[in-house]
Design an enzyme around this catalytic site. Structure first.
Site, PDB file in Angstrom:
ATOM      1  N   LYS A 181     -12.252   0.016  -0.831  1.00  0.00           N
ATOM      2  CA  LYS A 181     -11.400   0.816  -1.724  1.00  0.00           C
ATOM      3  C   LYS A 181     -12.039   0.852  -3.119  1.00  0.00           C
ATOM      4  O   LYS A 181     -12.997   1.561  -3.331  1.00  0.00           O
ATOM      5  CB  LYS A 181      -9.975   0.266  -1.702  1.00  0.00           C
ATOM      6  N   HIS A 199      -5.490  -3.611  -2.106  1.00  0.00           N
ATOM      7  CA  HIS A 199      -5.254  -2.624  -3.164  1.00  0.00           C
ATOM      8  C   HIS A 199      -5.285  -3.228  -4.567  1.00  0.00           C
ATOM      9  O   HIS A 199      -5.014  -2.533  -5.541  1.00  0.00           O
ATOM     10  CB  HIS A 199      -3.929  -1.900  -2.935  1.00  0.00           C
ATOM     11  N   SER A 225       0.792  -1.231   0.000  1.00  0.00           N
ATOM     12  CA  SER A 225       0.000   0.000   0.000  1.00  0.00           C
ATOM     13  C   SER A 225       0.820   1.276   0.000  1.00  0.00           C
ATOM     14  O   SER A 225       0.317   2.323  -0.382  1.00  0.00           O
ATOM     15  CB  SER A 225      -0.959  -0.002   1.190  1.00  0.00           C
TER      16      SER A 225
HETATM   17  N1  PMP Z   1      -4.939  -4.417   3.896  1.00  0.00           N
HETATM   18  C1  PMP Z   1      -4.309  -3.433   3.228  1.00  0.00           C
HETATM   19  C2  PMP Z   1      -3.097  -3.781   2.417  1.00  0.00           C
HETATM   20  C3  PMP Z   1      -4.792  -2.110   3.277  1.00  0.00           C
HETATM   21  O1  PMP Z   1      -4.174  -1.127   2.618  1.00  0.00           O
HETATM   22  C4  PMP Z   1      -5.965  -1.844   4.023  1.00  0.00           C
HETATM   23  C5  PMP Z   1      -6.583  -0.447   4.080  1.00  0.00           C
HETATM   24  N2  PMP Z   1      -5.788   0.533   4.593  1.00  0.00           N
HETATM   25  C6  PMP Z   1      -6.573  -2.901   4.709  1.00  0.00           C
HETATM   26  C7  PMP Z   1      -6.051  -4.171   4.609  1.00  0.00           C
HETATM   27  C8  PMP Z   1      -7.796  -2.666   5.541  1.00  0.00           C
HETATM   28  O2  PMP Z   1      -8.934  -2.569   4.750  1.00  0.00           O
HETATM   29  P1  PMP Z   1     -10.212  -1.788   5.303  1.00  0.00           P
HETATM   30  O3  PMP Z   1      -9.978  -0.342   5.045  1.00  0.00           O
HETATM   31  O4  PMP Z   1     -11.341  -2.382   4.537  1.00  0.00           O
HETATM   32  O5  PMP Z   1     -10.288  -2.087   6.768  1.00  0.00           O
END
Ligand code: PMP
Length: 392
Positions: free
Chosen positions: A239, A208, A180
């Site tokens: 997302k 992502h 990310s």
């Molecule tokens: N895994 C990754 C790699 C992320 O970037 C994120 C979001 N920041 C999440 C999990 C968590 O997802 P959510 O926003 O749906 O809680």
């Protein structure tokens, strides 16, 4: 009220170090442009990759669901909070992901936590990439299994960890599909080959990549044609899918086990009908409008090439996440502030989200940005970058 002065001291220190950040409230919906402090700016910080947060079909589905089923569910899934639409959606998701079954959680964060905290015992080991998302790190903190960390996307380091782990009952290797903060893609074919060689299970967090990579946005596993060779795929609905939630796509046994043992599933109330109905519609939109993904990738390449031409360091990005690496924490935030002044909302990201000295401004384009908006954004980057001597 007295008692928390020590917290204020720490916040004051953060302010002095230039890493204290205020929240930035949006005054409009989440689009290619947004209004902040009564000023229209180009949005380059959201994860709304395909513009689905404001898609008319999703909005209509949510409104209809609220009308028919109400605003909330009134219970956790395992007591009285499972509606037929929850189960229908899980079946649709499993079909979309080409897996036997799927289970939806309140967020991607809790999906990762549930899997990592509940599927392993003290006879097992979890092996994790050092740059995996915080929700994986926290999930691993909750597991009874032994833990090993391998160097970021380093296959020699992963192999060493697998060799050292030969005496455990089960080995679970976990990686983000797309990382990310750098926007690079995990070398899944190599990871899968190593896991098969050492008889390890694989879990991919595709937050992502859901809606971004693979056929119709099915994710990294599908992108590499590894549909039957990855044991657990975690994805987010928050997302590119444009709504809220997380899911685990895997076997029926994993689904049933998580229903009984996944603590966020057991102890936190289910998604309201608006969320589930909008997510259902989003998956249909992914199938009906693949041109959104094409536009996303075109825009991503356009912005990345533009930034590189200006002399910015975009690191190892291979996806629509394009970081502009600055290094110094304070400077990254100054850069972000200046960009906002010049009409671009691109957040500075510093320690602890990235390593010290690796601070950056992270950009994420969407399918909804026009070339004109991207050109305006590049102009702002050039101006702010030159003023702060990040580029010549
Ligand atoms: N895994 C990754 C790699 C992320 O970037 C994120 C979001 N920041 C999440 C999990 C968590 O997802 P959510 O926003 O749906 O809680």
């Amino acid at each position: 009220m007295k008692g928390f002065e020590y917290l204020q001291d720490e916040l004051d220190q953060m302010e002095q170090d230039g890493v204290y950040r205020s929240l930035v409230p949006l005054e409009t919906d989440q689009g290619a442009t947004v209004t902040i402090n009564a000023k229209k700016v180009i949005q380059l910080s959201s994860n709304n990759y395909l513009g689905l947060t404001t898609h008319p079909r999703l909005k209509l589905a949510a409104v209809r669901a609220a009308d028919q089923y109400g605003a909330g569910t009134g219970s956790v899934r395992t007591i009285a909070g499972t509606f037929t639409m929850h189960e229908q959606f899980e079946q649709e998701l499993a079909k979309f992901k080409h897996t036997e079954a799927a289970l939806v959680f309140q967020s991607g964060f809790t999906a990762n936590q549930a899997v990592l905290a509940s599927l392993l015992t003290k006879e097992d080991v979890v092996i994790s990439d050092e740059l995996n998302h915080a929700s994986i790190i926290d999930g691993i903190r909750l597991t009874k299994a032994a833990r090993k960390i391998y160097k970021h996307v380093d296959m020699n380091s992963l192999e060493e960890a697998l060799i050292e782990s030969k005496d455990y009952r089960k080995k679970l290797v976990v990686t983000d599909g797309v990382f990310s903060m750098d926007g690079n893609i995990a070398p899944l074919p190599e990871i899968v080959a190593l896991c098969e060689k050492y008889d390890a299970l694989i879990m991919v967090d595709d937050a992502h990549a859901s809606g971004v990579l693979g056929e119709n946005g099915r994710g990294t596993v599908n992108h590499f044609n590894l549909d039957d060779r990855v044991h657990i795929q975690v994805g987010t609905l928050s997302k590119a899918v444009g709504v809220l939630g997380g899911y685990v796509a895997s076997t029926r046994a994993v689904r049933e086990y998580l229903i009984h043992k996944g603590r966020p599933f057991l102890f936190s109330t289910s998604h309201p009908p608006t969320v589930t109905a909008a997510c259902q519609e989003a998956i249909q939109v992914l199938l009906d409008e693949p041109e959104r993904i094409e536009r996303l990738w075109f825009n991503a390449n356009y912005l990345k090439r533009g930034l590189e031409k200006l002399g910015f360091d975009t690191g190892i990005s291979e996806t629509p996440i394009t970081p502009v690496i600055v290094g110094d924490e304070k400077k990254a935030h100054e850069f972000s502030d200046k960009l906002l002044q010049y009409g671009v909302f691109a957040q500075g990201i510093a320690f602890p989200t990235v390593k010290k000295g690796q601070a950056r401004v992270r950009t994420i384009v969407t399918s909804e940005h026009t070339i004109d908006l991207l050109d305006q954004a590049l102009e702002a980057f050039e101006k702010a970058g030159k003023e702060l001597k990040i580029i010549k």
